[in-house]
Design a protein around this motif. Sequence first.
Motif, mmCIF file in Angstrom:
data_model
loop_
_atom_site.group_PDB
_atom_site.id
_atom_site.type_symbol
_atom_site.label_atom_id
_atom_site.label_comp_id
_atom_site.label_asym_id
_atom_site.label_seq_id
_atom_site.Cartn_x
_atom_site.Cartn_y
_atom_site.Cartn_z
ATOM 1 N N THR A 22 24.070 -4.631 14.730
ATOM 2 C CA THR A 22 24.462 -3.250 15.535
ATOM 3 C C THR A 22 23.320 -2.123 15.219
ATOM 4 N N VAL A 23 22.276 -2.042 14.314
ATOM 5 C CA VAL A 23 21.601 -0.946 14.044
ATOM 6 C C VAL A 23 20.282 -1.365 14.454
ATOM 7 N N ALA A 24 20.021 -2.646 14.660
ATOM 8 C CA ALA A 24 18.652 -3.028 14.784
ATOM 9 C C ALA A 24 17.549 -2.181 15.690
ATOM 10 N N ASP A 25 18.241 -2.209 16.802
ATOM 11 C CA ASP A 25 17.592 -1.569 18.090
ATOM 12 C C ASP A 25 17.042 0.198 17.339
ATOM 13 N N MET A 26 18.047 0.586 17.031
ATOM 14 C CA MET A 26 17.649 2.131 16.350
ATOM 15 C C MET A 26 16.666 1.917 15.219
ATOM 16 N N PHE A 27 16.614 0.796 14.394
ATOM 17 C CA PHE A 27 15.718 0.702 13.358
ATOM 18 C C PHE A 27 14.488 0.457 13.904
ATOM 19 N N ARG A 28 14.340 -0.343 14.935
ATOM 20 C CA ARG A 28 13.018 -0.597 15.813
ATOM 21 C C ARG A 28 12.355 0.793 16.222
ATOM 22 N N ALA A 29 13.356 1.335 16.793
ATOM 23 C CA ALA A 29 13.113 2.582 17.769
ATOM 24 C C ALA A 29 12.806 4.012 16.695
ATOM 25 N N HIS A 30 13.493 4.200 15.806
ATOM 26 C CA HIS A 30 13.569 5.414 15.035
ATOM 27 C C HIS A 30 13.284 5.116 13.681
ATOM 28 N N TRP A 31 13.654 4.111 12.926
ATOM 29 C CA TRP A 31 13.637 4.049 11.470
ATOM 30 C C TRP A 31 12.843 2.725 11.191
ATOM 31 N N PRO A 32 11.387 2.878 11.426
ATOM 32 C CA PRO A 32 10.517 1.893 10.974
ATOM 33 C C PRO A 32 10.650 1.234 9.654
ATOM 34 N N THR A 33 10.672 2.326 8.764
ATOM 35 C CA THR A 33 10.634 1.640 7.282
ATOM 36 C C THR A 33 11.946 0.710 7.247
ATOM 37 N N SER A 34 12.987 1.036 7.706
ATOM 38 C CA SER A 34 14.160 0.224 7.467
ATOM 39 C C SER A 34 13.833 -1.053 8.299
ATOM 40 N N ALA A 35 13.375 -1.173 9.346
ATOM 41 C CA ALA A 35 13.066 -2.261 10.289
ATOM 42 C C ALA A 35 12.215 -3.169 9.450
ATOM 43 N N ALA A 36 11.128 -2.567 8.502
ATOM 44 C CA ALA A 36 10.221 -3.253 7.798
ATOM 45 C C ALA A 36 10.899 -3.992 6.472
ATOM 46 N N THR A 37 11.997 -3.370 6.076
ATOM 47 C CA THR A 37 12.849 -3.818 4.794
ATOM 48 C C THR A 37 13.790 -4.910 5.287
ATOM 49 N N TRP A 38 14.645 -4.390 6.476
ATOM 50 C CA TRP A 38 15.998 -5.192 6.644
ATOM 51 C C TRP A 38 15.681 -6.165 7.828
ATOM 52 N N LEU A 39 14.617 -6.103 8.679
ATOM 53 C CA LEU A 39 14.385 -6.952 9.817
ATOM 54 C C LEU A 39 13.178 -7.983 9.561
ATOM 55 N N PRO A 40 13.114 -8.878 8.779
ATOM 56 C CA PRO A 40 12.118 -9.639 8.285
ATOM 57 C C PRO A 40 11.462 -10.416 9.395
ATOM 58 N N GLY A 41 10.286 -10.255 9.727
ATOM 59 C CA GLY A 41 9.666 -10.691 11.055
ATOM 60 C C GLY A 41 10.211 -9.975 12.222
ATOM 61 N N GLY A 42 10.732 -8.960 12.003
ATOM 62 C CA GLY A 42 11.335 -8.279 13.219
ATOM 63 C C GLY A 42 12.554 -8.769 13.851
ATOM 64 N N ALA A 43 13.216 -9.829 13.188
ATOM 65 C CA ALA A 43 14.387 -10.083 13.504
ATOM 66 C C ALA A 43 15.794 -10.000 12.578
ATOM 67 N N VAL A 44 16.938 -10.123 13.251
ATOM 68 C CA VAL A 44 17.866 -9.917 12.368
ATOM 69 C C VAL A 44 18.222 -11.164 11.805
ATOM 70 N N PRO A 45 18.117 -11.056 10.333
ATOM 71 C CA PRO A 45 18.407 -12.242 9.648
ATOM 72 C C PRO A 45 19.757 -12.991 9.855
ATOM 73 N N ALA A 46 20.000 -14.072 9.872
ATOM 74 C CA ALA A 46 20.986 -14.822 10.014
ATOM 75 C C ALA A 46 22.059 -14.771 8.736
ATOM 76 N N ALA A 47 23.528 -15.170 9.099
ATOM 77 C CA ALA A 47 24.142 -15.156 8.031
ATOM 78 C C ALA A 47 23.889 -16.557 7.306
ATOM 79 N N GLY A 48 23.972 -16.234 5.744
ATOM 80 C CA GLY A 48 23.622 -17.403 5.001
ATOM 81 C C GLY A 48 22.200 -17.886 4.911
ATOM 82 N N SER A 49 21.192 -16.970 5.400
ATOM 83 C CA SER A 49 19.987 -17.249 5.002
ATOM 84 C C SER A 49 19.565 -16.425 3.786
ATOM 85 N N ARG A 50 18.378 -16.916 3.394
ATOM 86 C CA ARG A 50 17.916 -16.279 1.932
ATOM 87 C C ARG A 50 17.355 -14.944 2.287
#
Length: 595
Positions: free
Chosen positions: A155-183
């Motif tokens: 729900t917040v991935a686009d906002m992270f990419r556009a406005h909160w780059p430090t959050s994108a770097a931490t929470w969107l590994p490889g730029g993508a939303v991590p899948a449920a159950g992933s490590r």
Amino acid sequence: MFTTRPELAGDFGMVASTHWLASATGMSVLERGGNAADAAVAAGFVLQVVEPHLNGPGGEVPVLLWDPGERRVSVVCGQGVAPAAATGERLLGLGLSLVPGTGLLPTVVPGSFGAWLLLLERWGTWSLADVLAPAIHYADRGHPLLGRVSTALGTVADMFRAHWPTSAATWLPGGAVPAAGSRFTNPVLAGTWRRLVAEGEAAGGSRERRIAAARDAWYRGFVAEAIGSYCATAEVMDTSGRAHGGLLTADDLAAWQPAVEEPATFDYHGYTVCKTGPWGQGPVFLQQLALLEGFDLAAMGPGSADWVHTVIEAGKLAFADREAWYGDPDHTDVPLDGLLDPEYTAQRRRLITGTASLDLRPGSPGGRSPRLPRYPQGPDVLGAADGTAGAGEPTLAATGEVRGDTCHLDVADRHGMMISATPSGGWFQSSPTVPELGFCLSTRGQMFWVEPGLPNSLRPGARPRTTLTPSFALRDGEPWLAFGTPGGDFQDQWSLHFFLNAVHGGMNLQEAIDAPEFHTLHVPNSFYPRDTHPGHLLLEERFDPDVLAELRRRGHRVETGDAWSLGHVSAVAREDGWLRAAANPRGNQGYAVGR
């Protein structure tokens, strides 16, 4: 009565929390000789890793603790305060009539680290290195990502990419939303914790001295410096639709320390219920008990139309008083004795009739006139396409849709110590990640009012009137029950219903948790955008259709949600020579463990 899982019983130790890994961590500490304080601190740090949409290292935590040596309940206040530069005038000058729900403007001093370390230092036995080891492991080596975390990130991935780059770097590994159950890992956070441990150990001396040195590294060392620098230099988008910098400084962190306080209490049918002071919403639990004392709930029976109607109407009155009177008692005069006075309560009780109230009706304790904020008018915009995704705590929409939450944990050990704690704040969806530290800051300041002259107006150095509200109850003067739930404004509804189910319904802990749940959004939301839904009543669909029809006849604006959707109560108890525990099946992640 059918239950989704057994009520646990044993005599060694019990841990219940909102995530199985935290519960297992706490139990492992008890198994290795730690006490309830050691277990709670270790579990609390694990919750920061595995439920990052619900709490984080930059958040806050209130703790209620029964010390068998002192034979008393103490409140450890881990609620940070507003920055020295945070004033209503400052925000009005920015064109803001509400504190934003996201970003850097609503940040307050992060209190959870100080509170957990105070609990460990004063009541625990383990070192900081030992209690932090499980959290460091999960941050460094990874944990299975909850489906709800993946959904929240989506729900917040686009906002992270556009406005909160430090959050994108931490929470969107490889730029993508991590899948449920992933490590999922957070190595930067693991590094922050390792450095805190190292700085504590470098101080040498006693266990307590090393813990104090680590706390200094947080509030007067590298953590405070990184937070102050980020808030001073970053400007990030928030729910106002504009970018703002932060007001929190390193000096604000250095000036704050956690505190140990006396609880607010109320005696009810042989039980003494203990809550935080009115800097939290906890006393509304006590006010509801005071009002309900005049009704025969046992004769009504849990789940009946009379029961639901009476409990909801009492809650409307208590929460209205919260709106008019509660705030940080260090900065405003809260008439708590007057709000619990029997004569005042009797006057208020007479307002409860057979018809649902659609009004917000605070009282006048001691003849004082209540003053309510100027609530914003308009629809609920939380999560809309205007950039408010992630705003608020956030908890539930009026429909019951889950938007986020808080955490809770309870611990009891064989030595007699019992703990109830409700960690929250520092959610990744509400505040950008501080890049050097790997965690976000608390946006609890959104609970203040910009409007001056109110008990909960924004003031430098004041605690926001939080919704976090762990619970503890004694029975005939002896420690009985530590319990609580996530849920923002619903915490002192769901936890009250659990308590009443046990006291008047004769249910065991698991039965009381599993019983069909309900709540109201009648009182204005404590979080941005402060929406309100007069007369609203949401019930799980397991309620008898005849009960729903009768509640509608009485004027309640009834909605039904999924059969297992409301409340996340967990609890531990000491009774009949046994320790007992139970956790909530709703959400499929809470767990109790013990033997």
